[in-house]
Design an enzyme around this catalytic site. Structure first.
Site, short mmCIF file in Angstrom:
data_model
loop_
_atom_site.label_atom_id
_atom_site.label_comp_id
_atom_site.label_asym_id
_atom_site.label_seq_id
_atom_site.Cartn_x
_atom_site.Cartn_y
_atom_site.Cartn_z
N LYS A 204 -14.00 4.95 49.60
CA LYS A 204 -14.74 4.30 48.50
C LYS A 204 -15.23 5.28 47.44
CE LYS A 204 -17.22 2.31 51.75
NZ LYS A 204 -18.05 1.45 52.60
N ASP A 239 -20.89 -1.06 59.13
CA ASP A 239 -21.46 -2.30 58.56
C ASP A 239 -20.82 -3.57 59.14
OD1 ASP A 239 -19.12 -1.65 57.19
OD2 ASP A 239 -19.89 -2.12 55.20
C1 BGC Z 1 -14.83 2.00 55.33
C2 BGC Z 1 -15.36 1.14 56.46
C3 BGC Z 1 -16.38 0.16 55.95
C4 BGC Z 1 -15.80 -0.64 54.77
C5 BGC Z 1 -16.76 -1.66 54.21
C6 BGC Z 1 -14.36 1.13 54.18
O1 BGC Z 1 -14.01 1.94 53.09
O2 BGC Z 1 -13.77 2.82 55.77
O3 BGC Z 1 -15.92 1.94 57.48
O4 BGC Z 1 -16.77 -0.71 56.98
O5 BGC Z 1 -15.40 0.25 53.75
O6 BGC Z 1 -17.94 -1.09 53.78
#
Ligand code: BGC
Length: 503
Positions: A204, A239
């Site tokens: 992200k 999460d």
């Molecule tokens: C992460 C996950 C997370 C998801 C939603 C992804 O980029 O790898 O661990 O649960 O985003 O937040």
């Protein structure tokens, strides 16, 4: 829902333009003009680009089925051994789910995007359940997302300390105990126990140095210690896992949780004996929650040249392909890339290509969502968003085309997310023979994209019904989880408390 350009924020899926600062997307800064030769092919080029896009993004039933089947297969392969597939299938070590009997004061800290959230929860046991909650949200300065691990965790710990100082008289610690914290950390973590785990990689848009390979609980504990904050982490959760635990607290039929926000993920309840890669681990319940990290899934996805270019220019090329196709961080950017191509090849907006339209992430998913809510004849909201965000003047015809592009990308995203959900349900059903489709099964959903983008949400629901058929899908309830992962993390801190409780 009515939305205007000015109110176009889609919860946590918002990805501010300024965040691209330190990442490797390189905005092209010149204003270019469209040549006369390009101009003569205006309509054909735009139409061709749109037709090709729609063809390449199409998700007819066979494609959805293939994606669902591949998701189920990749899940099995990931459970067989680490590295068995794109799906990491991480053991959460959550095998004591909250029962409702939990009592006392617990804290939660949620780090997963541009903000972190702190929360305190007073639990009152089976009769009173959640007596009181308070929460605060703090936005993370963008430089910290590209800084050092220490800087990031010091910032978080100080936000937590300030919040803890404001604890009022209605919150009570159980006698002889220290404040306990459920830490929701929404990135791929290899859990080593319920209260420890190693960060595998950032996603992200985060690129903090020094955290990958480290135990994130130790990073937080050290930062809390540096500040003299007397709190301990009792549960480290993703999460999706927090959402599942929180939703299951109210409804025991919850078996799957899905996050669709800036990023995406899914987790589900798995039987211990269906996890070959962990033969020695036991859980008295016989089940555990598996964090699939499905954002990394990539088999059989209908991808376009725009997806491939976006991926190639991202800070994590070749990774998180499902996430890049269906989640809030990326949908607006895919649309921008398509309309930029239409402007260059087919003069969609006249002669010039403004700098803003050439700037990666200048159009966010909240903008494409707001555009899709425009029902006016001349598509005024679409026009003002295109003007404000991309710097282009547009006629109604061009706005209609942009609407179609938004619809194509949100439709593909929603339908593929639906296929992913069916894949998980299928895998669970194959192992349990009737325990999923033969009774009410709830999929708890959370995240700004699912919550605030009505067209996306409809496409997702329709795709699940289309794949499963009317009869089977009657037992599958896909619903927004009202508490999100915050209370779930506090509940897991309680269920995994360091103290011997009678609850
Ligand atoms: C992460 C996950 C997370 C998801 C939603 C992804 O980029 O790898 O661990 O649960 O985003 O937040």
């Amino acid at each position: 829902m009515s939305m205007t350009a000015a109110s176009a924020t889609v919860g946590s899926l918002y990805f501010p333009r300024s965040r691209i600062k330190g990442c490797s997307f390189q905005p092209r800064m010149t204003v270019r003009s469209v040549s006369s030769q390009q101009k003569s092919t205006v309509t054909t080029s735009v139409d061709e680009i749109l037709t090709n896009l729609q063809k390449q993004c199409a998700t007819p039933l066979p494609v959805l089925r293939h994606v669902a089947d591949s998701m189920a297969n990749d899940m099995r392969a990931g459970l067989a051994f680490d590295g068995g597939s794109d799906l990491k299938m991480i053991l959460s070590y959550v095998d004591s789910l909250p029962t409702g009997n939990e009592k006392g004061l617990f804290y939660a800290l949620d780090l997963g995007g541009t903000n972190f959230r702190v929360m305190r929860v007073q639990l009152g046991g089976i009769d009173q359940r959640v007596i009181a909650t308070e929460a605060e949200q703090v936005s993370i300065p963008q430089e910290l997302m590209f800084g050092t691990s220490e800087e990031l965790f010091d910032f978080i710990a100080s936000g937590l300390a300030k919040f803890a100082e404001k604890e009022s008289g209605k919150y009570h610690l159980l006698e002889g105990t220290k404040r306990e914290l459920g830490f929701t950390f929404s990135f791929p973590v290899k859990q080593t126990s319920i209260d420890s785990g190693i960060l595998m990689k950032w996603t992200k848009g985060f690129a903090v140095s020094g955290t990958p390979g480290k135990d994130v609980v130790a990073c937080l504990n050290e930062a809390m210690k540096r500040l003299g904050l007397d709190m301990q982490v009792s549960a480290l959760v993703n999460d999706a896992v927090g959402t599942l635990a929180g939703a299951k607290y109210w409804d025991n039929d919850v078996m799957v949780a899905v996050i669709l926000g800036t990023g995406t993920n899914a987790c589900y309840v798995e039987r211990m004996d269906a996890i070959p890669k962990q033969p020695t681990q036991t859980a008295h319940s016989g089940t555990t929650i598996i964090n699939t990290e499905w954002g990394a899934f990539s088999t059989g996805l209908p991808l376009t040249e725009f997806d491939k270019q976006m991926d190639a220019e991202s800070i994590n090329p070749g990774e998180q392909i499902f996430e890049k196709t269906i989640s809030g961080m990326y949908l607006g950017e895919i649309v921008r890339r398509v309309i930029l191509r239409m402007a260059e090849a087919g003069s969609l907006f006249g002669n010039s290509i403004p700098e803003k339209l050439q700037t990666p992430f200048s159009i966010g998913t909240p903008h494409i969502c707001a555009m899709q809510q425009d029902t006016s004849n001349s598509l005024d909201t679409v026009g003002s968003i295109l003007f404000n965000e991309a710097g282009v003047e547009s006629k109604t015809g061009a706005r209609q085309i942009v609407m179609e592009v938004c619809d194509t990308i949100s439709k593909r995203g929603g339908r593929l997310a639906g296929a992913g959900i069916v894949g998980i349900l299928q895998k669970m059903e194959e192992d349990t023979k009737g325990l999923i489709f033969g009774k009410r099964t709830v999929v708890a959903m959370d995240g700004g994209l699912y919550e605030n983008y009505p067209q996306y949400k409809n496409y997702l629901h329709n795709s699940v019904t289309e794949i499963l058929g009317q009869k089977l899908s009657e037992n599958i309830v896909i619903e927004h989880s009202k508490d999100g992962s915050g209370i779930g993390a506090a509940l897991l801190a309680a269920a995994n408390s360091k103290y011997k409780h009678t609850f």
